[in-house]
Design a protein around this motif. Structure first.
Motif, short mmCIF file in Angstrom:
data_model
loop_
_atom_site.label_atom_id
_atom_site.label_comp_id
_atom_site.label_asym_id
_atom_site.label_seq_id
_atom_site.Cartn_x
_atom_site.Cartn_y
_atom_site.Cartn_z
N VAL A 478 -66.22 21.29 -59.30
CA VAL A 478 -65.53 21.13 -58.01
C VAL A 478 -64.20 21.87 -58.02
O VAL A 478 -63.88 22.61 -57.09
N THR A 479 -63.41 21.70 -59.09
CA THR A 479 -62.15 22.44 -59.23
C THR A 479 -62.23 23.48 -60.35
O THR A 479 -61.30 24.27 -60.52
N GLY A 480 -63.30 23.45 -61.10
CA GLY A 480 -63.47 24.36 -62.23
C GLY A 480 -64.40 23.74 -63.25
O GLY A 480 -65.23 22.88 -62.90
N TRP A 481 -64.25 24.16 -64.51
CA TRP A 481 -65.15 23.71 -65.56
C TRP A 481 -64.36 23.42 -66.84
O TRP A 481 -63.27 23.96 -67.05
N SER A 482 -64.92 22.60 -67.71
CA SER A 482 -64.20 22.12 -68.88
C SER A 482 -64.86 22.54 -70.18
O SER A 482 -66.09 22.70 -70.25
N ILE A 483 -64.03 22.69 -71.20
CA ILE A 483 -64.47 22.91 -72.57
C ILE A 483 -64.22 21.61 -73.32
O ILE A 483 -63.12 21.05 -73.27
N ASP A 484 -65.21 21.09 -73.98
CA ASP A 484 -65.17 19.79 -74.64
C ASP A 484 -63.89 19.60 -75.45
O ASP A 484 -63.56 20.41 -76.32
N ALA A 485 -63.20 18.50 -75.19
CA ALA A 485 -61.91 18.25 -75.86
C ALA A 485 -62.06 17.90 -77.33
O ALA A 485 -61.07 17.84 -78.04
N ARG A 486 -63.27 17.66 -77.83
CA ARG A 486 -63.40 17.32 -79.25
C ARG A 486 -63.32 18.56 -80.14
O ARG A 486 -63.64 18.52 -81.31
N THR A 487 -62.82 19.65 -79.56
CA THR A 487 -62.71 20.90 -80.30
C THR A 487 -61.44 20.97 -81.14
O THR A 487 -61.07 22.04 -81.60
N ASP A 488 -60.75 19.87 -81.33
CA ASP A 488 -59.49 19.86 -82.08
C ASP A 488 -59.64 20.56 -83.42
O ASP A 488 -60.32 20.09 -84.32
N GLY A 489 -58.99 21.73 -83.53
CA GLY A 489 -58.98 22.48 -84.79
C GLY A 489 -60.26 23.21 -85.11
O GLY A 489 -60.34 23.90 -86.12
N ASP A 490 -61.29 23.10 -84.26
CA ASP A 490 -62.58 23.73 -84.56
C ASP A 490 -62.80 24.89 -83.59
O ASP A 490 -63.37 24.72 -82.51
N ASP A 491 -62.34 26.06 -83.97
CA ASP A 491 -62.45 27.21 -83.09
C ASP A 491 -63.89 27.60 -82.82
O ASP A 491 -64.22 28.05 -81.71
N ALA A 492 -64.77 27.44 -83.82
CA ALA A 492 -66.17 27.82 -83.63
C ALA A 492 -66.82 26.97 -82.56
O ALA A 492 -67.57 27.47 -81.70
N TRP A 493 -66.54 25.66 -82.59
CA TRP A 493 -67.13 24.78 -81.58
C TRP A 493 -66.56 25.07 -80.20
O TRP A 493 -67.28 25.09 -79.20
N ALA A 494 -65.25 25.33 -80.13
CA ALA A 494 -64.63 25.64 -78.85
C ALA A 494 -65.23 26.91 -78.26
O ALA A 494 -65.53 26.97 -77.05
N ALA A 495 -65.45 27.93 -79.10
CA ALA A 495 -66.05 29.17 -78.61
C ALA A 495 -67.47 28.93 -78.14
O ALA A 495 -67.90 29.47 -77.11
N PHE A 496 -68.23 28.10 -78.89
CA PHE A 496 -69.61 27.78 -78.48
C PHE A 496 -69.62 27.15 -77.09
O PHE A 496 -70.42 27.52 -76.22
#
Length: 563
Positions: A478-496
């Motif tokens: 509706v306003t955009g999209w989110s990247i899962d916040a459990r990516t703390d310190g995990d760049d690979a998961w954030a990129a996925f």
């Protein structure tokens, strides 16, 4: 221009792009507070330091290595030098402080002054003159001397200027904390000082809070002042800890987003810290095309930003047309600045903010093969980056070099532009001219963030890690999209997660269902632009923090907050 009741004190205040007194988000946010006060006719004055060489002018060489040079400008071109002076003692020297005045004019003509303290005067020695040379330059001593100048100099210069009706001093970050010492020297009563001070913290990282050893602090402030601080309980663990000092000496304190408030209360559990989420000045950060669009459909929006909620009724074709104009304007500016020629028909992602490790500005480039495949599948992808690294931030500089390297490697498939010299002008063009705004900090290190708020005003949705303001602004799809916040310190998961959103939702929507994408753009304006603005932010400060403000002004802004 009414006599000020609130003094907003900040190490940097961005009043205009060519007035080189800011480095980034903190200063731009401060400028938006002042602009909102001018719009509302609120009795405020800003106080900051004048930096004759600015922060720095950025230049990248062919390898993407950042080089810095002075950002020279002429204060006499934009502001008035005032006759009043004051004297403060710093490092045993009597330092003469002068002031320049810049007037910020609001939508109805009300003007709010910003006073720029200046020590580059013939009366001072070289060391004293250098205190207003460069923003965030030098060593720990230089930094503490500048913070002493800001805090002690504000109290002295406002008195010399005849600003005698100040009831509230708003300390914007710990840099301004020594203002409390200046008041304490006049009142000798900490409780009286507390009744006049409020404090905003912007830093969720312990290392980002300025602290100085007592030996250095004694040299800079003098032993009598150190004894006064110690007697008042304003030292922390025998250190001059600027955030603890500001918290201890203020009647009210706040963080700059709901999530940041939770983090700040964990860092400083002995204090009450509320949360007032940042906002951006709607008139400043809305592109010309969207200003015209809002003027046609929502004629009261400049005075009443909450009217932007009704943007939900603007026809999609008009939203798309205004965005196309802003996009073409951005691309023309990039080309004129020596960047690549970008295609307005191609999906374009923007990422522009200070270059430092935790912001992960280059996260989208982590899997270049996957990015290339996405571009080939849909017929194109463009990325626009901007941002300065602090001269001593080697990780931040390396981040920029990686982006420049990727632009060469991906040339012909994914077009990448890096804009040098990120400033207010480029900020406005970038946040209005791209199709998606990307924000990828490591949580919980984003205190608030405001660039995505600027994008929302221009119908540009965000793809962001759920941190900072996005905790409050994210309505998925509706306003955009989110990247899962459990990516703390995990760049690979954030990129996925980032690639998953682009491949499965965002890019297909843009190319295959353009009206549905434009509907998200409209939602960003109506839901986020209408709320995450400086008018709402100032209203909250007036109600919750500025208890010494005139009742009429508080009532007026409270009415605006209620919509």
């Amino acid at each position: 221009m009414t006599e000020a009741r609130v003094a907003y004190v900040s190490m940097e205040i961005a009043v205009a792009s060519d007035v080189a007194t800011y480095s980034g988000g903190l200063g731009v946010l401060a400028g938006d507070v002042i602009r909102a006060a001018a719009d509302a006719g609120f009795p405020m004055a800003g106080v900051t330091l004048l930096y004759h060489e600015g922060y720095f002018r950025q230049h990248l060489d062919a390898t993407g290595h950042q080089h810095e040079e002075p950002q020279s400008w002429r204060p006499e071109d934009t502001m008035e030098r005032l006759a009043a002076t004051a004297t403060v003692t710093i490092s045993g020297r009597a330092v003469t402080v002068g002031a320049w005045r810049y007037l910020v004019q609001g939508v109805d003509g009300h003007r709010v002054p910003v006073y720029f303290l200046d020590t580059d005067r013939d009366e001072n020695d070289d060391a004293s003159r250098a205190l207003t040379r460069r923003l965030y330059g030098g060593d720990a001593r230089y930094r503490l001397e500048q913070e002493a100048l800001l805090g002690l100099g504000t109290v002295a210069i406002l008195a010399a200027l005849g600003e005698h009706r100040i009831e509230t001093y708003h300390l914007n970050e710990g840099h301004a904390a020594l203002l409390a010492l200046g008041l304490l020297e006049r009142t000798r009563d900490l409780e009286r000082v507390r009744q006049h001070c409020v404090f905003t913290t912007h830093t969720p990282v312990a290392a980002g809070h300025d602290r100085f050893g007592t030996d250095l602090a004694g040299d800079v402030l003098g032993h009598d002042r150190m004894n006064a601080l110690r007697a008042a309980g304003l030292l922390y663990d025998e250190q001059l800890h600027m955030t603890h000092l500001a918290l201890r000496a203020s009647r009210y304190a706040n963080a700059v987003a709901m999530r940041h408030g939770e983090v700040a209360r964990t860092m400083f559990p002995e204090y009450r810290i509320d949360a007032i989420t940042n906002g951006v000045h709607a008139g400043q950060w809305t592109s010309a095309a969207f200003r015209d669009l809002f003027d046609r459909h929502l004629p009261a929006w400049r005075r009443n930003n909450f009217a932007l909620r009704q943007a939900i009724g603007i026809p999609l074709r008009e939203i798309a047309s205004a965005h196309e104009a802003a996009k073409r304007e951005l691309f023309a500016r990039i080309e004129q600045a020596g960047g690549p020629r970008l295609d307005p028909a191609v999906f374009t992602i923007g990422c522009a903010r200070r270059s430092t490790a935790y912001k992960r500005n280059d996260l989208i480039l982590r899997d270049r093969a996957r990015l290339t495949a996405l571009a080939e599948r849909y017929g194109g992808l463009q990325l626009v980056f901007a941002g300065k690294a602090h001269p001593h931030d080697h990780d931040g500089k390396a981040q920029i070099a990686r982006i420049v390297d990727a632009s060469r490697e991906l040339y012909g498939t994914v077009e990448i532009a890096f804009v040098e010299g990120y400033d207010m002008n480029w900020g406005g063009a970038l946040t209005s001219g791209v199709d998606l705004w990307l924000n990828t900090p490591r949580p919980p290190l984003e205190a608030s963030g405001t660039s995505g708020m600027k994008a929302a005003l221009n119908g540009v949705p965000s793809l962001s890690v759920v941190d900072g303001w996005w905790v409050e602004g994210a309505i998925e799809g509706v306003t955009g999209w989110s990247i899962d916040a459990r990516t703390d310190g995990d760049d690979a998961w954030a990129a996925f997660e980032l690639y998953h959103q682009l491949e499965n939702t965002i890019v297909p929507l843009y190319y295959e269902r353009p009206d549905a994408y434009t509907d998200v753009m409209r939602g960003a304006i109506a839901y986020n632009g209408a709320h995450f603005n400086a008018q709402r932010m100032l209203a909250e400060y007036a109600i919750d923090a500025y208890t010494g403000a005139p009742p009429a002004a508080v009532t007026e802004i409270a009415t605006l907050k209620a919509g």
